[in-house]
Design a protein around this motif. Sequence first.
Motif, PDB file in Angstrom:
ATOM      1  N   PHE A 148       0.835  -1.200   0.000  1.00 60.39           N
ATOM      2  CA  PHE A 148       0.000   0.000   0.000  1.00 60.39           C
ATOM      3  C   PHE A 148       0.874   1.256   0.000  1.00 60.39           C
ATOM      4  O   PHE A 148       1.895   1.312   0.659  1.00 60.39           O
ATOM      5  CB  PHE A 148      -0.947   0.026   1.198  1.00 60.39           C
ATOM      6  CG  PHE A 148      -2.045  -0.985   1.094  1.00 60.39           C
ATOM      7  CD1 PHE A 148      -2.869  -1.036  -0.016  1.00 60.39           C
ATOM      8  CD2 PHE A 148      -2.260  -1.909   2.105  1.00 60.39           C
ATOM      9  CE1 PHE A 148      -3.895  -1.963  -0.114  1.00 60.39           C
ATOM     10  CE2 PHE A 148      -3.275  -2.827   2.028  1.00 60.39           C
ATOM     11  CZ  PHE A 148      -4.097  -2.866   0.898  1.00 60.39           C
ATOM     12  N   SER A 149       0.438   2.256  -0.762  1.00 63.06           N
ATOM     13  CA  SER A 149       1.216   3.468  -0.969  1.00 63.06           C
ATOM     14  C   SER A 149       0.286   4.667  -0.964  1.00 63.06           C
ATOM     15  O   SER A 149      -0.901   4.542  -1.237  1.00 63.06           O
ATOM     16  CB  SER A 149       1.927   3.361  -2.323  1.00 63.06           C
ATOM     17  OG  SER A 149       2.492   4.591  -2.686  1.00 63.06           O
ATOM     18  N   ASP A 150       0.837   5.833  -0.689  1.00 64.34           N
ATOM     19  CA  ASP A 150       0.058   7.069  -0.769  1.00 64.34           C
ATOM     20  C   ASP A 150       0.127   7.695  -2.151  1.00 64.34           C
ATOM     21  O   ASP A 150      -0.609   8.616  -2.471  1.00 64.34           O
ATOM     22  CB  ASP A 150       0.535   8.080   0.276  1.00 64.34           C
ATOM     23  CG  ASP A 150       0.223   7.622   1.683  1.00 64.34           C
ATOM     24  OD1 ASP A 150      -0.777   6.906   1.870  1.00 64.34           O
ATOM     25  OD2 ASP A 150       0.976   7.976   2.599  1.00 64.34           O
ATOM     26  N   THR A 151       1.063   7.209  -2.970  1.00 58.33           N
ATOM     27  CA  THR A 151       1.215   7.748  -4.315  1.00 58.33           C
ATOM     28  C   THR A 151       1.253   6.613  -5.308  1.00 58.33           C
ATOM     29  O   THR A 151       1.582   5.471  -4.964  1.00 58.33           O
ATOM     30  CB  THR A 151       2.510   8.563  -4.449  1.00 58.33           C
ATOM     31  OG1 THR A 151       3.614   7.713  -4.143  1.00 58.33           O
ATOM     32  CG2 THR A 151       2.515   9.769  -3.537  1.00 58.33           C
ATOM     33  N   PHE A 152       0.931   6.911  -6.541  1.00 57.33           N
ATOM     34  CA  PHE A 152       0.984   5.884  -7.592  1.00 57.33           C
ATOM     35  C   PHE A 152       2.436   5.563  -7.919  1.00 57.33           C
ATOM     36  O   PHE A 152       3.297   6.411  -7.909  1.00 57.33           O
ATOM     37  CB  PHE A 152       0.285   6.354  -8.874  1.00 57.33           C
ATOM     38  CG  PHE A 152      -1.197   6.350  -8.752  1.00 57.33           C
ATOM     39  CD1 PHE A 152      -1.901   5.157  -8.668  1.00 57.33           C
ATOM     40  CD2 PHE A 152      -1.915   7.534  -8.737  1.00 57.33           C
ATOM     41  CE1 PHE A 152      -3.283   5.135  -8.564  1.00 57.33           C
ATOM     42  CE2 PHE A 152      -3.289   7.525  -8.637  1.00 57.33           C
ATOM     43  CZ  PHE A 152      -3.961   6.341  -8.539  1.00 57.33           C
ATOM     44  N   SER A 153       2.672   4.316  -8.221  1.00 62.06           N
ATOM     45  CA  SER A 153       3.994   3.846  -8.619  1.00 62.06           C
ATOM     46  C   SER A 153       3.960   3.543 -10.109  1.00 62.06           C
ATOM     47  O   SER A 153       3.078   2.858 -10.585  1.00 62.06           O
ATOM     48  CB  SER A 153       4.357   2.583  -7.846  1.00 62.06           C
ATOM     49  OG  SER A 153       5.574   2.077  -8.281  1.00 62.06           O
TER      50      SER A 153
END
Length: 112
Positions: free
Chosen positions: A106-111
Amino acid sequence: MSVETSDYSVDLTQPCVDDPSKYIAQSRFGKNISMDILCQILQQYLNSGSISQLSCSEKLGVARFDFMDKTIILYKSGKIDIRRTSGVEDARNTMKNVEDMISGSFSDTFSD
């Protein structure tokens, strides 16, 4: 942070083509998914035999695999489709299990 199963908003759609007594459920985790990390995590689960039929594309931002007699499709936006679920509660339980498996992605920004 883990979300309780009752917090998932699940929409059931048409019955599955494979089994008319089962449904397709759609929901969201509420967090973006880092696809490179997700693909690595899912590869480990595939190697251990916990999941099967893995297809994971960082470029397309989608992963598909079989888990607990269901087909799971994850998108980098955090959207999840669960095929062959018996209902809302079954979908929520499946989401909780998948969330536990992939929480490290899970991330706060797109990868990209």
